[in-house]
Design a protein around this motif. Structure first.
Motif: not given
Length: 194
Positions: A160-167
């Motif tokens: 749900s955090g900024p890791m969404f874009i990274v992943c």
């Protein structure tokens, strides 16, 4: 070249759909045990699966072949317990992969590669959106399957955090690498199509 699939093509696609799912399942088994690695399973699995996908592309460059393969993978996954949004993501990604590859008449390296990336992203987005927009339903299904509540919650928090874009970006890059690797390994087969 005839665009109609023959029975042998359907059998070939069915066999390699099972293989595709088995390889993806192995990636999930290896990387799915922690929240940090869980969301990279789609991308990691996309590397060896890209070889399988591109081999099928080279051997059966016909209308409907991609949609058939992606539908079979989605059905196998759903029947073996994957969440329905992930299976739906696989199917929708497969529909777009079919349309994208059709632009290149099913023989273009670039369009087939783009279709593969979209297919894998559909799978990833189906999983991620389920966790983000159907959190309660996701948590309940995980608990029913015997997953620890804290682990399920940590998965939701992570995606749900900024890791969404990274992943998502990692999934795109790894899928592109897998598809390109498949093309390199089967370049001889593709050269007969172009």
């Amino acid at each position: 070249m005839s665009q109609k699939m023959k029975l042998k093509d359907v059998i070939f696609i069915a066999v390699f759909s099972v293989l595709f799912f088995a390889v993806m399942l192995a990636a999930v088994a290896l990387l799915g045990s922690t929240p940090v690695t869980f969301f990279f399973t789609h991308g990691a699995g996309a590397v060896p699966c890209g070889i399988i996908y591109m081999y099928v592309r080279a051997k059966v460059p016909r209308k409907g072949s991609i949609l058939l393969m992606c539908t079979l993978v989605a059905l196998i996954a759903f029947c073996l317990g994957i969440t329905w949004p992930s299976a739906l993501g696989l199917f929708i990604g497969g529909v777009f992969a079919e349309l994208i590859s059709a632009v290149g008449k099913y023989t273009s390296r670039l369009w087939n590669l783009a279709g593969y990336v979209v297919f894998i992203c559909g799978f990833w987005l189906g999983q991620a959106f389920y966790m983000i927009f159907g959190t309660e339903m996701f948590m309940n299904s995980m608990i029913r399957q015997g997953t620890d509540l804290e682990f399920a919650k940590s998965l939701v928090d992570f995606v749900s955090g900024p890791m969404f874009i990274v992943c998502l970006l990692a999934t795109i890059v790894l899928a592109a690498i897998g598809g390109a690797l498949g093309y390199v390994l089967f370049k001889k087969h593709f050269s007969k199509l172009e």
